[in-house]
Design an enzyme around this catalytic site. Structure first.
Site, PDB file in Angstrom:
ATOM      1  N   CYS A   1      -3.345   1.029   6.917  1.00  0.00           N
ATOM      2  CA  CYS A   1      -3.551   0.350   8.203  1.00  0.00           C
ATOM      3  C   CYS A   1      -4.183   1.305   9.198  1.00  0.00           C
ATOM      4  O   CYS A   1      -4.883   0.890  10.114  1.00  0.00           O
ATOM      5  CB  CYS A   1      -2.228  -0.162   8.732  1.00  0.00           C
ATOM      6  SG  CYS A   1      -0.983   1.120   8.759  1.00  0.00           S
TER       7      CYS A   1
ATOM      8  N   ASN B   1       0.791  -1.235   0.000  1.00  0.00           N
ATOM      9  CA  ASN B   1       0.000   0.000   0.000  1.00  0.00           C
ATOM     10  C   ASN B   1       0.824   1.285   0.000  1.00  0.00           C
ATOM     11  O   ASN B   1       0.320   2.336  -0.380  1.00  0.00           O
ATOM     12  CB  ASN B   1      -1.034  -0.013   1.140  1.00  0.00           C
ATOM     13  CG  ASN B   1      -0.417  -0.129   2.494  1.00  0.00           C
ATOM     14  OD1 ASN B   1       0.697  -0.612   2.639  1.00  0.00           O
ATOM     15  ND2 ASN B   1      -1.130   0.318   3.500  1.00  0.00           N
TER      16      ASN B   1
ATOM     17  N   GLU C   1       4.624  -4.445  12.117  1.00  0.00           N
ATOM     18  CA  GLU C   1       3.573  -3.431  11.955  1.00  0.00           C
ATOM     19  C   GLU C   1       2.438  -4.096  11.194  1.00  0.00           C
ATOM     20  O   GLU C   1       2.546  -4.337   9.994  1.00  0.00           O
ATOM     21  CB  GLU C   1       4.111  -2.227  11.170  1.00  0.00           C
ATOM     22  CG  GLU C   1       5.213  -1.450  11.866  1.00  0.00           C
ATOM     23  CD  GLU C   1       4.718  -0.646  13.054  1.00  0.00           C
ATOM     24  OE1 GLU C   1       3.495  -0.496  13.221  1.00  0.00           O
ATOM     25  OE2 GLU C   1       5.565  -0.182  13.842  1.00  0.00           O
TER      26      GLU C   1
HETATM   27  N1  LIG Z   1       0.815  -1.276  10.911  1.00  0.00           N
HETATM   28  C1  LIG Z   1       1.365  -0.705   9.857  1.00  0.00           C
HETATM   29  O1  LIG Z   1       2.229   0.155   9.955  1.00  0.00           O
HETATM   30  C2  LIG Z   1       0.932  -1.104   8.481  1.00  0.00           C
HETATM   31  C3  LIG Z   1       1.252  -0.277   7.395  1.00  0.00           C
HETATM   32  C4  LIG Z   1       0.846  -0.666   6.110  1.00  0.00           C
HETATM   33  C5  LIG Z   1       0.137  -1.849   5.937  1.00  0.00           C
HETATM   34  N2  LIG Z   1      -0.165  -2.633   7.015  1.00  0.00           N
HETATM   35  C6  LIG Z   1      -0.953  -3.853   6.841  1.00  0.00           C
HETATM   36  O2  LIG Z   1      -0.550  -4.548   5.669  1.00  0.00           O
HETATM   37  C7  LIG Z   1      -1.657  -5.255   5.128  1.00  0.00           C
HETATM   38  C8  LIG Z   1      -1.765  -4.955   3.651  1.00  0.00           C
HETATM   39  O3  LIG Z   1      -0.599  -5.278   2.985  1.00  0.00           O
HETATM   40  P1  LIG Z   1      -0.391  -6.652   2.197  1.00  0.00           P
HETATM   41  O4  LIG Z   1      -1.699  -7.116   1.658  1.00  0.00           O
HETATM   42  O5  LIG Z   1       0.737  -6.434   1.269  1.00  0.00           O
HETATM   43  O6  LIG Z   1       0.020  -7.615   3.394  1.00  0.00           O
HETATM   44  P2  LIG Z   1       0.524  -9.137   3.321  1.00  0.00           P
HETATM   45  O7  LIG Z   1      -0.284  -9.931   2.390  1.00  0.00           O
HETATM   46  O8  LIG Z   1       0.649  -9.594   4.731  1.00  0.00           O
HETATM   47  O9  LIG Z   1       1.975  -9.009   2.651  1.00  0.00           O
HETATM   48  C9  LIG Z   1       2.980  -8.220   3.225  1.00  0.00           C
HETATM   49  C10 LIG Z   1       4.329  -8.741   2.791  1.00  0.00           C
HETATM   50  O10 LIG Z   1       4.539 -10.020   3.371  1.00  0.00           O
HETATM   51  C11 LIG Z   1       4.958 -10.927   2.362  1.00  0.00           C
HETATM   52  N3  LIG Z   1       4.608 -12.294   2.728  1.00  0.00           N
HETATM   53  C12 LIG Z   1       3.516 -13.000   2.369  1.00  0.00           C
HETATM   54  N4  LIG Z   1       3.576 -14.230   2.911  1.00  0.00           N
HETATM   55  C13 LIG Z   1       4.720 -14.292   3.621  1.00  0.00           C
HETATM   56  C14 LIG Z   1       5.325 -15.292   4.403  1.00  0.00           C
HETATM   57  N5  LIG Z   1       4.771 -16.486   4.574  1.00  0.00           N
HETATM   58  N6  LIG Z   1       6.514 -15.017   5.002  1.00  0.00           N
HETATM   59  C15 LIG Z   1       7.084 -13.813   4.859  1.00  0.00           C
HETATM   60  N7  LIG Z   1       6.553 -12.818   4.116  1.00  0.00           N
HETATM   61  C16 LIG Z   1       5.379 -13.056   3.510  1.00  0.00           C
HETATM   62  C17 LIG Z   1       4.236 -10.418   1.137  1.00  0.00           C
HETATM   63  O11 LIG Z   1       4.800 -10.974  -0.032  1.00  0.00           O
HETATM   64  P3  LIG Z   1       3.877 -11.249  -1.329  1.00  0.00           P
HETATM   65  O12 LIG Z   1       3.412  -9.926  -1.775  1.00  0.00           O
HETATM   66  O13 LIG Z   1       4.808 -11.923  -2.244  1.00  0.00           O
HETATM   67  O14 LIG Z   1       2.751 -12.138  -0.862  1.00  0.00           O
HETATM   68  C18 LIG Z   1       4.459  -8.923   1.283  1.00  0.00           C
HETATM   69  O15 LIG Z   1       5.760  -8.575   0.881  1.00  0.00           O
HETATM   70  C19 LIG Z   1      -2.876  -4.770   5.889  1.00  0.00           C
HETATM   71  O16 LIG Z   1      -3.231  -5.733   6.853  1.00  0.00           O
HETATM   72  C20 LIG Z   1      -2.368  -3.495   6.567  1.00  0.00           C
HETATM   73  O17 LIG Z   1      -3.066  -3.147   7.720  1.00  0.00           O
HETATM   74  C21 LIG Z   1       0.221  -2.285   8.271  1.00  0.00           C
END
Ligand SMILES: NC(=O)c1ccc[n+]([C@@H]2O[C@H](COP(=O)([O-])OP(=O)(O)OC[C@H]3O[C@@H](n4cnc5c(N)ncnc54)[C@H](OP(=O)(O)O)[C@@H]3O)[C@@H](O)[C@H]2O)c1
Length: 506
Positions: free
Chosen positions: A307, A177, A273
């Site tokens: 988020c 994002n 995060e």
């Molecule tokens: N708290 C904060 O500061 C913050 C800020 C921004 C976003 N977020 C959260 O991020 C989420 C949205 O982002 P997203 O859809 O990209 O999240 P996501 O699906 O959890 O993916 C995040 C990252 O993790 C990787 N990943 C996936 N499976 C993994 C595994 N088994 N082991 C290690 N890494 C793995 C993904 O790679 P792939 O893309 O290759 O699957 C991607 O690079 C929302 O829940 C949002 O709230 C939190």
């Protein structure tokens, strides 16, 4: 809408080749070499949410590549920590200059790969530069402590010092994002503190960070200090988060993946995060115009894919009609559509899966009795800004992360009921309260179980001037200019016997 691919020129031309159909295929960076990895050229398509076209290809790194990247970082860890801190800071100053001269390439890439409206992409680019600049100032404050030993009998002949040291290798994994900023805010504190990094960008949006790595390289970052591996989270992400040579994991993403990482990380330092479900509480004495304007902005910015997005509004019944009426006006004024249009705030969601999830949550709420005030439909990947009123508490949207431009309004009796509903969430990242009463604001500040409470504004974390992070299922640790440096350093205690100096206190 114009058909585009991502093919930045100049310094970036070393990072990709153009395939026969005109689509650029990007390399990975391991130990200072750009290559297509050990698979011999396996790749995945990067599709733009704007029109679904393949705009780039990225190398599908193998588990062996991920392992090599960690080894390369491990070998480079002594290289980076022996560069004087002042020169590490200069490196980021130079990176800013390099990036500034390619500003349009970065902004264009962010728009194309994430579908983010161009005004937000500009903001993200500027925030990334500011993050480098301000974090460098914080890096000058990586101090330590002097502890006199003679306050305690067993150390009376000694002096103690505590210094902050790099952890060695940081595994940095970022979400889609904020394709550039999220990765930048991990790489910058890690390297400023003297760590080497293995960075895995989100597969939906990997190109901005490949470009960032190239800018750092051109600015003079020694080889191996930053390694970038693109590919599936379950392969590449899994290897780097399990790897025994990794000292800390800095992960931003969903709670589900964050928990999986925590379960297998062993004794590494964890900075996680994760997801959020920010509540906005609107009380009977709130400035309703202000609350409606801020709730609309806080819910819809980046199409709700934040988020810290407001994703439920707890409004005291007494002012609910007036609030929803104003909110409707504000949302109607918010422009959605083509991300290349300067005025557009709400663009397409990242992919079909995200769109389906948002729509399912809306349908579920409507089936349970919520009222549709506006929106509730989509066009391509654009989900029209949506307001739901009188959302019942058994609706999924009251509890699950939405990550879309939907504003569910839940009516409550009073502040206490609002606090009870807000705190029933599994998430604990953000919240905000709208009131003109200092005492009610203070009560909310003290009782909300979250990492940040914002008063009379929407949650927003910008470049990280204030610390930012969650409790409960929203994560561990704090992001922030200096706070992120703390997360990626460890304390070392130095104990010196000073008895021979002859200054012992008898
Ligand atoms: N708290 C904060 O500061 C913050 C800020 C921004 C976003 N977020 C959260 O991020 C989420 C949205 O982002 P997203 O859809 O990209 O999240 P996501 O699906 O959890 O993916 C995040 C990252 O993790 C990787 N990943 C996936 N499976 C993994 C595994 N088994 N082991 C290690 N890494 C793995 C993904 O790679 P792939 O893309 O290759 O699957 C991607 O690079 C929302 O829940 C949002 O709230 C939190």
């Amino acid at each position: 809408m114009e058909k585009k691919v991502i093919s930045p020129r100049g310094i970036f031309e070393d990072t990709y080749v153009i395939d026969s159909d005109g689509v650029p295929r990007f390399k990975i960076l391991i130990g200072g070499s750009w290559s297509f990895g050990s698979s011999g050229g396996d790749y995945f398509d990067v599709r733009s949410p704007i029109d679904g076209n393949t705009v780039a290809r990225a190398t599908r790194a193998t588990k062996d590549d991920a392992n090599s990247a960690v080894q390369a970082a491990y070998s480079a860890r002594t290289k980076i920590r022996s560069i004087a801190a002042v020169h590490r800071i200069e490196l980021f100053e130079k990176t800013c200059e390099v990036m500034r001269s390619y500003a349009e390439d970065f902004i264009r890439t962010i728009v194309i790969e994430s579908g983010k409206p161009i005004s937000s992409a500009r903001g993200e680019f500027e925030a990334s530069l500011l993050r480098m600049c301000y974090a460098s100032e914080e890096a000058r404050r990586i101090y330590g402590e002097y502890i006199p030993g003679d306050w305690v009998e067993d150390t009376k002949n000694k002096v103690g010092m505590v210094i902050r040291e790099p952890v060695g290798v940081v595994a940095a994994i970022s979400p889609f994002n904020y394709p550039l900023f999220s990765g930048v805010s991990k790489v910058v504190p890690a390297i400023l503190a003297g760590n080497a990094v293995v960075l895995k960008p989100a597969s939906d949006t990997p190109i901005s960070l490949i470009m960032y790595a190239r800018a750092l390289e051109v600015a003079g970052l020694p080889s191996g200090v930053l390694n970038v591996v693109t590919g599936s989270g379950s392969d590449v992400g899994d290897v780097i988060t399990r790897h025994e040579l990794v000292g800390a994991i800095s992960f931003t993403g969903s709670t589900e993946i964050g928990k999986q990482i925590a379960a297998r990380a062993g004794l590494k330092r964890l900075h996680l995060e994760l997801g959020g479900k920010a509540a906005a509480i609107v009380l009977e004495d709130a400035d309703i115009d202000l609350a409606a304007r801020k709730v609309a902005q806080g819910s819809l910015r980046n199409s709700g894919q934040r988020c810290d997005a407001i994703s439920r509004v707890l409004v005291v019944e007494e002012v609910a009609e007036a609030f929803v009426k104003k909110l409707r006006e504000e949302v109607a004024r918010t422009k959605s559509g083509n991300p290349w249009d300067d005025d557009v705030v709400v663009g397409p969601l990242i992919n079909e899966r995200a769109l389906r999830k948002v729509d399912e949550l809306v349908r579920d709420a409507l089936s349970r009795g919520a009222e549709l005030v506006m929106g509730g439909s989509s066009e391509g990947l654009l989900y029209h800004p949506t307001i739901l009123d009188k959302v019942p508490l058994d609706s999924k949207i009251a509890w699950e992360e939405t990550f879309g431009p939907v504003i569910p309004v839940i009516r409550v009796k009073d502040l206490d009921e609002a606090l009870e509903v807000a705190n029933r969430s599994r998430y604990g990242l953000d919240s905000c309260v709208f009131t003109t009463s200092m005492y009610k604001a203070w009560r909310a500040i003290k009782l909300l179980e979250v990492g940040t409470v914002t008063v009379n504004d929407f949650p927003a974390h910008g470049v990280g001037n204030f610390p930012f992070g969650g409790i409960k299922d929203s994560g561990i640790g704090r992001e922030g200019l200096g706070y992120s440096i703390d997360e990626l350093t460890v304390l070392k205690t130095i104990s010196i016997n000073v008895e021979p100096s002859g200054l012992r206190k008898e």
